[in-house]
Structures are given as structure tokens and as C-alpha cells.
Design a protein around this motif. Structure first.
Motif, short mmCIF file in Angstrom:
data_model
loop_
_atom_site.label_atom_id
_atom_site.label_comp_id
_atom_site.label_asym_id
_atom_site.label_seq_id
_atom_site.Cartn_x
_atom_site.Cartn_y
_atom_site.Cartn_z
N SER A 1 0.82 -1.26 0.04
CA SER A 1 -0.17 0.04 -0.06
C SER A 1 1.00 1.28 -0.21
O SER A 1 2.31 1.14 0.22
CB SER A 1 -0.80 0.00 1.34
OG SER A 1 -1.96 -0.89 1.15
N THR B 1 -2.46 8.48 0.63
CA THR B 1 -3.53 8.66 -0.05
C THR B 1 -4.41 9.74 -0.10
O THR B 1 -4.83 10.29 -1.14
CB THR B 1 -4.46 7.32 -0.20
OG1 THR B 1 -3.51 6.18 -0.28
CG2 THR B 1 -5.50 7.31 -1.57
N GLU C 1 1.12 4.23 -4.14
CA GLU C 1 1.65 2.69 -4.14
C GLU C 1 2.77 2.66 -5.09
O GLU C 1 3.69 1.96 -4.74
CB GLU C 1 0.46 1.82 -4.09
CG GLU C 1 -1.03 1.95 -4.04
CD GLU C 1 -1.51 2.42 -2.87
OE1 GLU C 1 -1.62 3.69 -2.98
OE2 GLU C 1 -1.86 2.00 -1.91
N ARG D 1 -11.21 2.43 -2.35
CA ARG D 1 -10.34 2.63 -1.49
C ARG D 1 -10.08 1.38 -0.67
O ARG D 1 -10.91 0.38 -0.58
CB ARG D 1 -11.06 3.81 -0.37
CG ARG D 1 -11.01 5.15 -0.76
CD ARG D 1 -9.70 5.69 -0.96
NE ARG D 1 -8.63 5.60 -0.16
CZ ARG D 1 -8.48 6.80 0.58
NH1 ARG D 1 -9.14 7.86 0.49
NH2 ARG D 1 -7.55 6.72 1.62
N SER D 2 -8.97 1.22 -0.14
CA SER D 2 -8.06 0.17 0.59
C SER D 2 -7.91 -0.87 -0.50
O SER D 2 -7.88 -2.00 -0.05
CB SER D 2 -9.17 -0.34 1.76
OG SER D 2 -9.20 0.61 2.67
N SER E 1 -5.69 -2.24 -2.33
CA SER E 1 -4.63 -3.12 -2.43
C SER E 1 -4.64 -4.53 -2.00
O SER E 1 -4.04 -5.43 -2.45
CB SER E 1 -3.38 -2.53 -1.40
OG SER E 1 -2.95 -1.22 -1.81
#
Ligand code: ASP
Length: 448
Positions: free
Chosen positions: A36, A49, A120, A196-197, A199
Motif C-alpha cells: 500500500s 492517499t 503505491e 479505497r483500501s 491493495s
């Protein structure tokens, strides 16, 4: 061979990266490392981010975000400094971010995605450089070259199936592969991010594509807990749960693992192990296809707020051909998707995420339902919470619904709606937003 993913808090500082290095280097099976962007170092801190999104919005609004971008570069510089990396690593990162910041803005959503993905992308380069500096063979992998191809949907793209075969070649690399999470490329070569999130999703896709034996997802908790520890202190840790259980729990608010990340691993039959970077010896939680039902009927209870419902009643709705289609068409015309549709003989309720429907859209939708569908009654209710009681064991246990509704009744909580029919592993209750915590506590005490 294992695919290992590290979340933002595991990569927020040089000290955290040293733990990551230790975890990866102690097990030769940990070959593909998904990263991430640097996350929060403490609760007040910002995620890289979020800073990047703010930069993009500032530029789009016509102001300069160069000084804010410098804050982002500084985050990487602090990490590089703590790890004793060469200056040129940061110079490269700065130049990359500056070129993303000054790229064309003809398509604002794509512009934001490209800048977000830089978080990332640059982190993967930094992590690869650090691993190399510690004397292990490590290589940054460019998702474009590796073949991670995605649909053309900014901000919530999805993987295209042809990616899996292409990604298999990563297995042939001799050293450790450091792969940036959160984004892929469209067929036309444009960068787009997952939600979102996301990864977690990248890790799962790579595990599938490379036919890994295990997908390890390192985060900052010792396990997935049966309920949110902020609502019930020291809840029971879940040692093993199924993909379906995890999917239901993540959907309704468990943020440990992205709900969309389960499918790629599930399809390839690859177990997912959730582990803690700060306590790697802790057992963690394993997500598997099948588990022994030794836990009783319920494995976890999740809840999420921000829902609303549209209740529609019309006498003889059951007999009316095309009612459902026309109803859903009205939603579609207004760009609104639904989450659940429990229905009766003469009535149906649409449960939606409230954020999709502003006042104007609500007026328009209710007007059309009343006029075009000739509904007898249309009632919108705001601020609902959905509570999911989840467990594979529910199918074989008699009386679970009775226990749940009794627990809610005893806590004096009014159930706005129950939905149990379709999913074999969950039971859903809608309650008023303000009753959410009390409801979750009551259910936890009943089942645990
Ligand atoms: N950095 C991205 C986010 O904050 C993706 C991720 O961390 O998985 O949403």
C-alpha cells in the motif's frame, strides 16, 4: 509460494519497513510482496492517499498543490532517511509525483486516479530499493508490464479476467517481486484505481494469477474479531472463517479485509491468512473454503450505517407484470444502485446507500414512483443501520432468528426490517442509526 500484502500502517515509517523486511526475508516462500502507500503513523496522522487526493482536488480547483505535494514527498524522504537509502531514490519519487501533478486534467477522474496510484507505485519502488540495500534480490514490478488489466471505471475499477494468465509470469522472477497495490491499467494504457483500501484486491488477484499456495495479508491487528472492538471491548478472536462469512462481514463494516478482495482468492481456492506486522507470531485469522462448524451458529456480527429505505406499497403489486423492472429502471435513470430488496405481496422496500441519493434525486425518484407506477404509498426513511449476523452454522441450527430478535426486543430496539431468505450464511436487521451500537452489543451478548 506465498503472496504477501502489507497495508499502509505496516509501511508508514522506516521502523515499520524494517519489520516488513524481517517478515519477508525469514520465509523464502514469501516471494511476491504487494504494498500500500504509507498510511497513518498515529491516529492524528494523514494517509498518503488522502494527501494525494487533496493535491489533485486543489490542482483541479485551479490552485497550486506543489507545497502539499512536498509534504507527501517528505513522508517518503523520512522513511528513506531512517533506512539509510541513497538520495536519488527520493529524487526519482519527487520527479514522478511532480509529473503526475502537472499532467493533463482533461478528464478529472482519471487525473485523480493517476495521482492516487502514485502513492503505491512510488512506495513499491522505495521498498524494492530498501530490500536491495539489505542484500536481497528484489525488483519493482510495473503493473502495466506485468499485465494487470482493468475495466474502464475510474475510482472503482475491476480486474479483467485475462490478467490472471499474464500475471503468472511473475512466478518466474528469481528474486522478490515488489508489486504496487491499488491500481491497474486499462486496455488503452490508462492508470485506474480500485475502490479505497484496494491493495487487498491486488494481492488477491496476484495470488490467483500466480497460483500461490497462500495469500498473507499483513495489517495491524492480531485477528479478525467477532465484533468491532470499539463497540464491545475485548471481543472473541475468530481463528478461521469461510470466504462467504468474511464477505458478509466485510460488506457490513469489518474493515480488516476489503470485501471485493475475496473473490479472486476464492475462485482459485487459495486460503487467506490475516496477520499482524507488529506481532507476526500471533496466529491471526484464516479464511478458507470450508471450516468445521465448531463455533455455534454465529461467527461474527457486523454493522454499518448510512443506509436509507424506500417503502412502496400498491394493492395487487404481485399481479402486475413488469412492476419490478420499471421500479429498478427509475433507480437506474437516477444513477442509484440498491443493496437489498425485501418484498411482500403488495409492497417492496428498497434499501440503498444514502450517499447516492441527494434531496433532488430523492424527490425525483419518489415522484416517478408515485406517478408512473401509481403506487399507493411511497415512504423514505433515512439514517438506518444494517446489522449482519453471520455464520455458516446458522443453516443447521434451529432458532437463531428467534434468539436474535428476542435479544433485540429485550434491549428495546425496534427492528425496521429483517432479511434472511437469500443468503444462507447471514441474517440482516435494519434498525435506526442511533440504535446501532446497542443492537450490536445485545446480539454479541446473546451469541457469545
Ligand atoms: N492507499 C489506498 C487507500 O488508502 C489503498 C490501500 O491502502 O489499500 O485506500
Amino acid at each position: 509460494m506465498k503472496v504477501v500484502k502489507f497495508g499502509g500502517s505496516s509501511l508508514a515509517s522506516g521502523e515499520q519497513l524494517k519489520k516488513v523486511f524481517h517478515i519477508v526475508s525469514e520465509d523464502p516462500q514469501r516471494k511476491i510482496v504487494v504494498v500500500s502507500a504509507p498510511g497513518k503513523r498515529n491516529p492524528e496522522d494523514s494517509k498518503v492517499t488522502d494527501l494525494l487526493i487533496a493535491c489533485a482536488k486543489r490542482q483541479l480547483a485551479g490552485s497550486s498543490a506543489e507545497s502539499l505535494l512536498e509534504e507527501v514527498v517528505e513522508r517518503y524522504a523520512l522513511i528513506a532517511d531512517e533506512l539509510g537509502l541513497e538520495e536519488d531514490v527520493i529524487e526519482e519519487i519527487r520527479n514522478n509525483f511532480l509529473s503526475l501533478l502537472h499532467a493533463g486534467q482533461e478528464e478529472p477522474k482519471r487525473y485523480i486516479d493517476a495521482l492516487k496510484a502514485g502513492g503505491e507505485d512510488n512506495n513499491a519502488k522505495l521498498v524494492a530499493a530498501y530490500f536491495e540495500s539489505r542484500g536481497i534480490e528484489a525488483e519493482y514490478a510495473d503493473p502495466k508490464e506485468a499485465g494487470l488489466i482493468v475495466t474502464d471505471e475510474s475510482g472503482f475499477t475491476r480486474v479483467l479476467p485475462e490478467s490472471y494468465q499474464r500475471l503468472y509470469a511473475l512466478r518466474e522472477k528469481t528474486g522478490i517481486v515488489v508489486f504496487p497495490g491499488f491500481f491497474g491499467y486499462t486496455e488503452n494504457g490508462e492508470v485506474l484505481t480500485f475502490s479505497r483500501s484496494g491493495s487487498d484486491i491486488t494481492g488477491s488477484i496476484l495470488a490467483n494469477g500466480t497460483k500461490a499456495d497462500l495469500y498473507e495479508n499483513f495489517t495491524d491487528v492480531d485477528a479478525v474479531y467477532a465484533v468491532n472492538p470499539q463497540v464491545v471491548p475485548q471481543p472473541k478472536a475468530i481463528r478461521e472463517l469461510t470466504y462467504r462469512e468474511m464477505r458478509e462481514l466485510s460488506y457490513a463494516g469489518f474493515s480488516v479485509f476489503h470485501d471485493e478482495a475475496l473473490i479472486p482468492a476464492f475462485r482459485a481456492g487459495i486460503p487467506v491468512q490475516i496477520k499482524n506486522t507488529n506481532n507476526p507470531d500471533a496466529q491471526g485469522t484464516r479464511i478458507v473454503n470450508k471450516r468445521d462448524n465448531t463455533n455455534g451458529p454465529v461467527i461474527g456480527i457486523a454493522s454499518d450505517t448510512g443506509f436509507c429505505s424506500i417503502y412502496i406499497s400498491k394493492y395487487l403489486m404481485n399481479r402486475e407484470l413488469g412492476f419490478g423492472r420499471r421500479l429498478l429502471h427509475i433507480l437506474e435513470d437516477n444513477g442509484v444502485s440498491y443493496e437489498h430488496i425485501p418484498s411482500g405481496i403488495d409492497d417492496v422496500t428498497l434499501i440503498l446507500r444514502q450517499c447516492q441519493m441527494d434531496e433532488m434525486a430523492e424527490l425525483e425518484i419518489t415522484r416517478r414512483i408515485t406517478e408512473e407506477l401509481q403506487a399507493d404509498e411511497v415512504i423514505v426513511e433515512h439514517d438506518l443501520a444494517l446489522i449482519m449476523v453471520v455464520g455458516e452454522g446458522m443453516r443447521h441450527n434451529v432458532g437463531t432468528t428467534a434468539r436474535a430478535s428476542r435479544a433485540l426486543a429485550e434491549a428495546k430496539i425496534n427492528i425496521e426490517m429483517i432479511n434472511q431468505g437469500s443468503s444462507e450464511v447471514s441474517m440482516m436487521f435494519a434498525v435506526k442509526g442511533e440504535a446501532e451500537e446497542k443492537a450490536v452489543q445485545a446480539l454479541y451478548h446473546e451469541f457469545f
